[in-house]
Design a protein around this motif. Structure first.
Motif, PDB file in Angstrom:
ATOM      1  N   VAL A 101      55.709   7.280  94.811  1.00 56.26           N
ATOM      2  CA  VAL A 101      54.577   8.189  94.914  1.00 56.26           C
ATOM      3  C   VAL A 101      54.875   9.059  96.133  1.00 56.26           C
ATOM      4  O   VAL A 101      55.175   8.555  97.205  1.00 56.26           O
ATOM      5  CB  VAL A 101      53.238   7.438  95.081  1.00 56.26           C
ATOM      6  CG1 VAL A 101      52.080   8.429  95.131  1.00 56.26           C
ATOM      7  CG2 VAL A 101      53.043   6.441  93.944  1.00 56.26           C
ATOM      8  N   TRP A 102      54.827  10.367  95.952  1.00 51.71           N
ATOM      9  CA  TRP A 102      55.227  11.279  97.017  1.00 51.71           C
ATOM     10  C   TRP A 102      54.137  12.327  97.263  1.00 51.71           C
ATOM     11  O   TRP A 102      53.313  12.591  96.389  1.00 51.71           O
ATOM     12  CB  TRP A 102      56.556  11.972  96.680  1.00 51.71           C
ATOM     13  CG  TRP A 102      56.511  12.738  95.387  1.00 51.71           C
ATOM     14  CD1 TRP A 102      56.817  12.273  94.141  1.00 51.71           C
ATOM     15  CD2 TRP A 102      56.091  14.096  95.220  1.00 51.71           C
ATOM     16  NE1 TRP A 102      56.621  13.267  93.208  1.00 51.71           N
ATOM     17  CE2 TRP A 102      56.177  14.390  93.841  1.00 51.71           C
ATOM     18  CE3 TRP A 102      55.661  15.089  96.089  1.00 51.71           C
ATOM     19  CZ2 TRP A 102      55.844  15.631  93.327  1.00 51.71           C
ATOM     20  CZ3 TRP A 102      55.322  16.337  95.570  1.00 51.71           C
ATOM     21  CH2 TRP A 102      55.426  16.599  94.204  1.00 51.71           C
ATOM     22  N   ALA A 103      54.170  12.854  98.462  1.00 50.76           N
ATOM     23  CA  ALA A 103      53.252  13.941  98.826  1.00 50.76           C
ATOM     24  C   ALA A 103      53.981  14.864  99.785  1.00 50.76           C
ATOM     25  O   ALA A 103      54.735  14.414 100.642  1.00 50.76           O
ATOM     26  CB  ALA A 103      51.989  13.384  99.482  1.00 50.76           C
ATOM     27  N   GLU A 104      53.746  16.153  99.620  1.00 51.32           N
ATOM     28  CA  GLU A 104      54.294  17.159 100.529  1.00 51.32           C
ATOM     29  C   GLU A 104      53.158  17.792 101.319  1.00 51.32           C
ATOM     30  O   GLU A 104      52.106  18.114 100.758  1.00 51.32           O
ATOM     31  CB  GLU A 104      55.024  18.268  99.758  1.00 51.32           C
ATOM     32  CG  GLU A 104      56.332  17.848  99.182  1.00 51.32           C
ATOM     33  CD  GLU A 104      57.034  19.000  98.485  1.00 51.32           C
ATOM     34  OE1 GLU A 104      56.439  20.098  98.347  1.00 51.32           O
ATOM     35  OE2 GLU A 104      58.174  18.807  98.065  1.00 51.32           O
ATOM     36  N   VAL A 105      53.396  17.965 102.611  1.00 44.56           N
ATOM     37  CA  VAL A 105      52.428  18.609 103.487  1.00 44.56           C
ATOM     38  C   VAL A 105      53.159  19.716 104.235  1.00 44.56           C
ATOM     39  O   VAL A 105      54.155  19.451 104.905  1.00 44.56           O
ATOM     40  CB  VAL A 105      51.834  17.610 104.503  1.00 44.56           C
ATOM     41  CG1 VAL A 105      50.840  18.297 105.423  1.00 44.56           C
ATOM     42  CG2 VAL A 105      51.196  16.431 103.790  1.00 44.56           C
ATOM     43  N   SER A 106      52.656  20.941 104.066  1.00 44.24           N
ATOM     44  CA  SER A 106      53.226  22.013 104.880  1.00 44.24           C
ATOM     45  C   SER A 106      52.574  21.926 106.245  1.00 44.24           C
ATOM     46  O   SER A 106      51.426  21.507 106.372  1.00 44.24           O
ATOM     47  CB  SER A 106      53.006  23.385 104.244  1.00 44.24           C
ATOM     48  OG  SER A 106      51.675  23.798 104.422  1.00 44.24           O
ATOM     49  N   PHE A 107      53.297  22.300 107.277  1.00 46.99           N
ATOM     50  CA  PHE A 107      52.760  22.186 108.624  1.00 46.99           C
ATOM     51  C   PHE A 107      51.544  23.073 108.796  1.00 46.99           C
ATOM     52  O   PHE A 107      50.578  22.700 109.437  1.00 46.99           O
ATOM     53  CB  PHE A 107      53.826  22.492 109.660  1.00 46.99           C
ATOM     54  CG  PHE A 107      55.004  21.571 109.532  1.00 46.99           C
ATOM     55  CD1 PHE A 107      54.838  20.217 109.329  1.00 46.99           C
ATOM     56  CD2 PHE A 107      56.286  22.066 109.597  1.00 46.99           C
ATOM     57  CE1 PHE A 107      55.920  19.367 109.199  1.00 46.99           C
ATOM     58  CE2 PHE A 107      57.381  21.229 109.476  1.00 46.99           C
ATOM     59  CZ  PHE A 107      57.197  19.876 109.280  1.00 46.99           C
TER      60      PHE A 107
END
Length: 114
Positions: free
Chosen positions: A94-100
């Motif tokens: 399970v993955w998640a991307e967060v832009s700064f």
């Protein structure tokens, strides 16, 4: 939490990533546990983005946003993108991307609500 200390050492925003990590790790322990096997957390930084990946041993249990609880609703709110993919059998990731920029924006929104 060791992951938060790593984010701090990298000089990254903490609030949104910390909540996402906590939710995904909790889900891995609660729903992805197999006796004798742990979950794995990986953090990858690319220019402007943090990728959070949690691998557990239950590839047969794919989480969905409509599942009971609000953990994935929170992940949906805080992450720019998230999803599930097959890991090495029998695992899932399970993955998640967060832009700064998005992490900073989420912190500002929460501060404004309180």
């Amino acid at each position: 939490m060791l992951a938060i200390e790593q984010l701090r050492a990298w000089g990254l925003p903490l609030e949104a990533p910390a909540q996402i990590i906590a939710e995904l790790a909790t889900n891995a322990v609660t729903h992805g546990r197999v006796a004798g096997r742990d979950f794995r957390l990986a953090l990858t930084v690319t220019p402007g983005t943090l990728l959070i990946e949690v691998t557990d041993a239950r590839g047969d249990r794919v989480p969905q946003i409509r599942d009971a609880g609000r953990g994935l609703v929170l992940v949906e709110e805080l992450a720019d993108r998230w999803g599930v993919r097959e890991g090495p059998a029998p695992c899932k990731v399970v993955w998640a991307e967060v832009s700064f920029a998005a992490a900073s924006r989420a912190a500002e929104i929460r501060r404004a609500r309180t």
